[in-house]
Write a protein that holds these residues in place. Structure first.
Motif, PDB file in Angstrom:
ATOM      1  N   PRO A  13     -47.089   8.953  40.090  1.00 50.43           N
ATOM      2  CA  PRO A  13     -46.379   8.429  38.912  1.00 50.43           C
ATOM      3  C   PRO A  13     -46.827   9.082  37.609  1.00 50.43           C
ATOM      4  N   PHE A  21     -45.150   9.567  33.880  1.00 53.20           N
ATOM      5  CA  PHE A  21     -45.493   8.597  32.845  1.00 53.20           C
ATOM      6  C   PHE A  21     -46.612   9.036  31.909  1.00 53.20           C
ATOM      7  N   ALA A  40     -43.235  12.088  25.785  1.00 53.98           N
ATOM      8  CA  ALA A  40     -42.471  13.054  24.993  1.00 53.98           C
ATOM      9  C   ALA A  40     -41.014  12.607  24.876  1.00 53.98           C
ATOM     10  N   GLY A  75     -38.384   4.726  26.422  1.00 58.31           N
ATOM     11  CA  GLY A  75     -39.291   5.171  27.469  1.00 58.31           C
ATOM     12  C   GLY A  75     -40.254   4.061  27.823  1.00 58.31           C
ATOM     13  N   ILE A  76     -40.944   4.258  28.926  1.00 57.92           N
ATOM     14  CA  ILE A  76     -41.939   3.272  29.348  1.00 57.92           C
ATOM     15  C   ILE A  76     -43.303   3.741  28.857  1.00 57.92           C
ATOM     16  N   GLY A  77     -43.994   2.871  28.158  1.00 57.50           N
ATOM     17  CA  GLY A  77     -45.310   3.230  27.631  1.00 57.50           C
ATOM     18  C   GLY A  77     -46.406   2.651  28.516  1.00 57.50           C
ATOM     19  N   THR A  78     -47.216   3.527  29.077  1.00 55.81           N
ATOM     20  CA  THR A  78     -48.325   3.039  29.908  1.00 55.81           C
ATOM     21  C   THR A  78     -49.508   2.671  29.008  1.00 55.81           C
ATOM     22  N   PRO A  86     -47.951  16.286  25.991  1.00 61.61           N
ATOM     23  CA  PRO A  86     -46.582  15.788  25.777  1.00 61.61           C
ATOM     24  C   PRO A  86     -45.836  16.563  24.684  1.00 61.61           C
ATOM     25  N   PRO A  97     -40.962  -0.177  39.106  1.00 62.50           N
ATOM     26  CA  PRO A  97     -40.937   0.794  38.013  1.00 62.50           C
ATOM     27  C   PRO A  97     -41.957   1.908  38.222  1.00 62.50           C
ATOM     28  N   LEU A  98     -43.017   1.602  38.981  1.00 61.92           N
ATOM     29  CA  LEU A  98     -44.113   2.563  39.152  1.00 61.92           C
ATOM     30  C   LEU A  98     -43.656   3.833  39.857  1.00 61.92           C
ATOM     31  N   TYR A 126     -37.553   6.515  32.070  1.00 60.73           N
ATOM     32  CA  TYR A 126     -36.296   6.694  31.342  1.00 60.73           C
ATOM     33  C   TYR A 126     -35.871   8.153  31.295  1.00 60.73           C
TER      34      TYR A 126
END
Lengths: 228, 503
Positions: free
Chosen positions: B47, B51, B57, B65-68, B81, B440-441, B446
């Protein structure tokens, strides 16, 4: 007999790269790759062009506003009478300064217009913790006469203390221009579902600016824009 | 006594520089073909390749986007990024806006960038081979006319192993920080090792030429460490090489070069996270001081050794023996490889991708030793013995490649491509307004979805939300049944996954 290195004077890194490159070219093992002067020029020009293009891309990336925007596809035609101009099936455009994009729960701005009467805690718009002045815009496709805005705050589903206290609603013209004269300022809201009369003829959308407390995020479950 | 050029002339009697160059070109061509195959068929590995270095980026560029947690807590540098983001912006200007296409371009880009490892293998192999064969080292003593360069056997073996070793080929298309770190560290070590030996020219020329090379090696070394902080202990090896080679004065140039990326990364941190090198400090604090990585899993100390042997049960002992046989010359590579395994084994959390740098270091060392022996054979052995020795050494290369090709899949994580194909398919539908998936992982975020529409983990109550027009779940799963009952119907199958659409 060992070959002679060039008698270049020192200019740090770039010269270092040039030295290594020229050494490699002097290597007979690379004789096959000794290109003609025309090919060399093309390779050099291509490399420079790529570097310039990438640098321009970097500038564009850094300068990018990073604003969320999405055009929702229209599923049905708008009804004749008074209706919610912002409902998702009418295909509005939604823009937002940010959203809370956590790994397991991203509180997407489109949840603002999903029309859910009893939403889950996930189904709200929440701004990013780093966003100090969150805002969201909902734009509809045709000129409409807006008369009322209903805001369903976090307190309507979660703890009442999560309800936004200070915010401003502004009508938008075509192209998203703000009609500041029409702005409605709310300074001490305590209603979990707040209904605001706001008359805007020929409007194309509305914008909600939120003033958050320190280290907090904006949380809104639904925005309804009533008009015809 | 033979001079170095005389040695080169010996080899030139039967092998020309042009022939060696053609072989090298063929190896590069092989590397390109293999990487294209890997790019086409290799599924995502982890992943993090979405991510950690692509999704941030994309989020910066598109606002979605997904923020970790790493990006919330400021544990990562924005440099990588931003590097990807520059390509994304450039592609956007060229009309390429679909996220999955952008992602595929970046995977291909890294696959092609990894071809530089072939050059490192060539250079490192030649260097080791020339020293083992007792010839003047490469680059410093170019032979005359069209003679093959000294150590060419090791160079070609190093190049072919770096070009075709299955683990390196498959890993080359993953957008993970281990790859650029590896691509920078190996040449940095090779160029540093190259500095230890007799150099051409007068004192002044030699000094400045060596300083420049040391600075560039230092810059690559610094880049390698800044891109992947976990590789920082390896930065001690090049200075050791210089000390052992009695070139201590070049440590200053090496350090100066290394400072360039350190300063750049530090300043980027200051601009993005508010403190010079703050992501570095937070990374060290989380991983080393707080041992935070342990929460992602703890593996036994011998994990890496076991994994290496599982990958290459026959080839690894062979490579190790070859590299050890030339240890007098190959020790910088061996020290780096063993040091990497050693200090990473001491950390609680382990993943195989962390040690991918082990392979090119070992391959170069072994290839150089073999090349050195082949070079000696040309001078000393009789006809039949020479042929037998050649066959044995080339057979060893074949064994390593064949052994590696048997087990090049199955990393700690091995994401299924089906889910990503389904996600991309949904992203291309004009009527999509939202997607529910099983996890989602294991998606491409996105970026891979390519739309700014909501995505969420499947939950029966979310099926009532009109935003979610599509569902992506494993075929035959309970989620599929629940979605079907809620009025969704299958519209697309991607391998073991099915896409359902609201009726």
């Amino acid at each position: 007999m060992c070959g002679r290195a060039g008698a270049d004077r020192p200019v740090p890194l770039l010269r270092g790269a040039a030295t290594i490159w020229s050494r490699s070219r002097r290597s007979p093992g690379a004789a096959l790759f000794r290109p003609s002067s025309v090919a060399r020029r093309w390779v050099t020009l291509s490399g420079v062009a790529l570097a310039v293009a990438w640098t321009a891309g970097l500038v564009g990336f850094v300068a990018s506003p990073g604003v969320f925007a999405v055009d929702v596809p229209r599923i049905e035609q708008p009804p004749q009478g008074r209706h919610n101009l912002a409902q998702v099936s009418l295909g509005p455009t939604v823009r937002a300064s940010s959203f809370y994009a956590d790994w397991s729960a991203h509180h997407h701005p489109l949840f603002l217009i999903d029309g859910r009467a009893q939403p889950q805690a996930l189904e709200k718009w929440a701004s990013s913790p780093r966003d100090r002045r969150p805002w969201v815009e909902i734009l509809w496709r045709e000129d409409r006469e807006l008369d009322t805005v209903v805001v369903r705050h976090a307190g309507s589903v979660e703890d009442a203390g999560l309800t936004v206290r200070r915010y401003q609603i502004t009508c938008l013209d075509a192209g998203g221009r703000r009609r500041l004269a029409s702005a409605l300022r709310v300074d001490d809201n305590s209603q979990t579902v707040a209904t605001h009369p706001l008359h805007c003829a020929h409007s194309r959308g509305l914008r909600v600016d939120v003033w958050t407390e320190a280290n907090d995020v904006a949380r809104l479950y639904e925005i309804e824009a009533w008009g015809r | 006594m033979k001079t170095s050029s005389a040695v080169a002339d010996d080899t030139a009697a039967s092998v020309s520089g042009t022939a060696v160059g053609r072989c090298f070109a063929a190896i590069v061509g092989l590397g390109v073909v293999l990487r294209l195959i890997a790019w086409w068929f290799e599924p995502p590995l982890h992943p993090d390749e979405f991510f950690q270095y692509l999704e941030p980026a994309w989020m910066r560029l598109r606002g979605v986007g997904i923020g970790t947690w790493e990006w919330t807590d400021g544990v990562r540098s924005w440099v990588l990024p931003a590097y990807h983001g520059a390509w994304m912006k450039l592609l956007e200007w060229l009309g390429v806006r679909e996220g999955a296409t952008v992602g595929r371009f970046l995977q291909l880009h890294w696959g092609l960038a990894s071809l530089s490892l072939i050059w490192s293998g060539w250079w490192g192999g030649r260097l080791v081979a020339a020293r083992i064969a007792g010839k003047c080292q490469p680059q410093r003593c170019p032979p005359e006319a069209d003679a093959a360069p000294s150590g060419w056997q090791g160079g070609l073996l190093g190049a072919v192993l770096c070009a075709a070793f299955p683990l390196l080929v498959t890993f080359s298309v993953h957008t993970l920080s281990e790859l650029p770190s590896m691509l920078a560290y190996v040449p940095a070590l090779v160029w540093t090792a190259d500095l230890c030996g007799p150099a051409p020219g007068d004192d002044h020329e030699r000094r400045w030429s060596a300083s420049r090379q040391a600075m560039l090696a230092g810059a690559l070394l610094g880049l390698s460490v800044c891109v992947r902080i976990a590789n920082a202990p390896l930065a001690l090896v090049p200075p050791l090489v210089l000390i052992a080679g009695r070139q201590s004065r070049l440590i200053v140039a090496l350090t100066l070069g290394a400072f360039v990326p350190v300063v750049v990364f530090g300043l980027v941190d200051a601009l993005t996270w508010g403190g010079f090198s703050s992501s570095f400090y937070r990374y060290v604090k989380f991983n080393l001081v707080e041992d935070g990585a342990a929460q992602f899993g703890i593996s036994p100390t011998a994990f890496y050794l076991e994994r290496l042997l599982q990958r290459l049960p026959i080839g690894l002992p062979l490579l190790a023996l070859l590299a050890l046989a030339g240890a007098r010359v190959t020790w910088p590579f061996l020290l780096s490889a063993v040091g990497l395994i050693g200090y990473l084994s001491a950390q609680a959390h382990k993943e195989e991708r962390f040690i991918v740098l082990f392979w090119p270091l070992l391959l170069v060392a072994a290839a150089g030793t073999m090349g050195g022996w082949l070079g000696r054979l040309r001078l000393s052995s009789g006809g039949r013995g020479r042929v037998a020795a050649r066959v044995a050494l080339l057979g060893a290369v074949a064994i390593v490649l064949a052994d590696g090709s048997r087990r090049f899949a199955g990393y700690d994580f091995q994401l299924t491509r089906d889910r990503l194909d389904g996600q991309r398919w949904v992203g291309r539908r004009p009527d999509v307004t939202g997607l529910l998936f099983d996890s989602p992982l294991y998606t491409g975020g996105y970026l891979w979805f390519g739309r700014a529409l909501p995505q969420a983990t499947f939950a029966p109550e979310l099926l009532e939300n009109p935003l979610f027009s599509h569902v992506l779940v494993p075929r035959g799963s309970s989620e599929e049944d629940v979605a079907s009952s809620a009025g969704f119907e299958p519209v697309f199958t991607a391998g073991s996954f099915v896409v359902l659409r609201r009726k």
